[in-house]
Design an enzyme around this catalytic site. Structure first.
Site, short mmCIF file in Angstrom:
data_model
loop_
_atom_site.label_atom_id
_atom_site.label_comp_id
_atom_site.label_asym_id
_atom_site.label_seq_id
_atom_site.Cartn_x
_atom_site.Cartn_y
_atom_site.Cartn_z
N SER A 127 0.78 -1.32 0.05
CA SER A 127 0.08 0.02 -0.17
C SER A 127 0.80 1.11 0.17
CB SER A 127 -0.72 0.09 1.15
OG SER A 127 -1.59 1.18 1.26
N TYR A 152 -2.44 -0.42 9.95
CA TYR A 152 -2.70 -1.04 8.56
C TYR A 152 -1.46 -0.82 7.88
CZ TYR A 152 -4.06 -0.99 3.64
OH TYR A 152 -4.12 -1.21 2.36
#
Length: 335
Positions: A127, A152
């Site tokens: 990501s 995350y």
């Protein structure tokens, strides 16, 4: 090719499965169909390809060690694309352990399955969130990313480190893909585009964080899928010029690579909203708020490696991509 796609009822996983099936691959898809958001959307995505003769769908959790081991043993995949994860930056602040279970424990089971069954190439979702406190732009995979600002993001960085270990120890080709704000038809309801659209269509105000000054490298779903497929077809190789005295984070002496997949053209959030207003034919009432915990102000992808090594660069304009989304949204919701 026989390919395992994890998260195959997800936004990216479903679109990827369709493309792989269209070109003649055999796809085994797994997804746990959890209720992080409305499972009906997952069923709708899946309905597009579930009946294909070369597609098999299995409902299971990455965290199930025995089931994962049996899956790899039974099918002997040539390629694996791991897109299953607990998604969402802000939700990781509310429910951090969900990210440990899926993104770390589950990913370890993927790596073990690949290791013990001689998988030819593991491609996995990382990501743009991994860039964290980095401010040098455009973001480059050749820069260190050691200061994440959400759990995350930390789990995605951890995935890259775990993958490198398996590439180094077991000669497993692994490629991590740092996605930059993927959007398009069938995207997640918790993402900005669907949130904004629901509010605008219901004549409710939209919440605009960082007073609308965010800049994001919005990347259309078809561009993401094209990148995944091109990379899947070329397993990672060692960098013969890798220097341990000056280590390159994006490559290694092992068969390990990390790439950005972004539009390489950041757009201010207000311009994104304007494109949506134009597509919907309605103006939004905006509630301007400060930057939220876990968010980064700007994202901008350096995709030079993709262009140089794969002759590829995402090309969909935000204006056209948002228009495509709005058309789908109206049809899907009978709006």
């Amino acid at each position: 090719m026989k390919v395992l796609v994890t998260g195959s009822a997800g936004f990216i996983g479903s679109a990827l499965s369709i493309r792989l099936l269209d070109r003649g691959d055999k796809v085994i898809g797994i997804d746990n169909h959890n209720d992080y958001y409305d499972p009906a959307l997952k069923e709708a995505r899946l309905a597009r390809h579930a009946d294909h003769p070369n597609y098999t769908h299995i409902r299971m959790n990455l965290e199930d060690r025995e089931a994962m081991a049996d899956l790899f043993k039974d099918h002997q995949f040539e390629g694996v694309v791991n897109l299953a994860a607990q998604a969402g930056v802000r939700y990781s602040i509310e429910n951090p352990l969900a990210y440990i279970d899926t993104n770390l424990v589950g990913f370890a089971h993927i790596l073990e399955g690949c290791r013990h069954n001689k998988v030819g190439h593991l491609v996995y979702a990382s990501s743009s969130s991994t860039y964290g406190l980095n401010t040098k732009q455009p973001f480059s995979t050749h820069d260190a990313v050691n200061h994440p600002v959400s759990l995350y993001a930390a789990t995605k960085k951890a995935n890259e480190l775990m993958a490198h270990t398996y590439s180094h120890l077991y000669d497993l080709p692994t490629t991590g893909l740092r996605f930059f704000t993927v959007y398009g038809p069938y995207d997640r309801p918790d993402m900005a585009l669907q949130k904004f659209t629901r509010a605008i269509m219901s004549d409710e105000p939209i919440t605009v964080f960082n007073y609308g000054k965010h800049r994001r490298d919005f990347t259309y779903i078809d561009d993401i899928v094209e990148g995944i497929i091109r990379i899947l077809d070329r397993p990672a190789t060692p960098n013969e010029n890798w220097d341990s005295n000056n280590p390159d984070p994006a490559t290694s002496s092992a068969p390990y690579r990390v790439y950005n997949i972004g539009n390489n053209n950041p757009v201010e959030l207000m311009d994104y909203i304007e494109a949506l207003e134009t597509s919907l034919g309605k103006k939004a009432e905006k509630e301007l708020l400060p930057l939220q915990p876990g968010d980064v102000p700007d994202t901008y992808a350096d995709v030079d490696d993709l262009v140089e090594q794969f002759g590829y660069k995402p090309s969909m304009s935000v204006k056209q991509g948002v228009e495509n989304f709005a058309k789908w949204y109206k049809e899907y919701n009978n709006a």
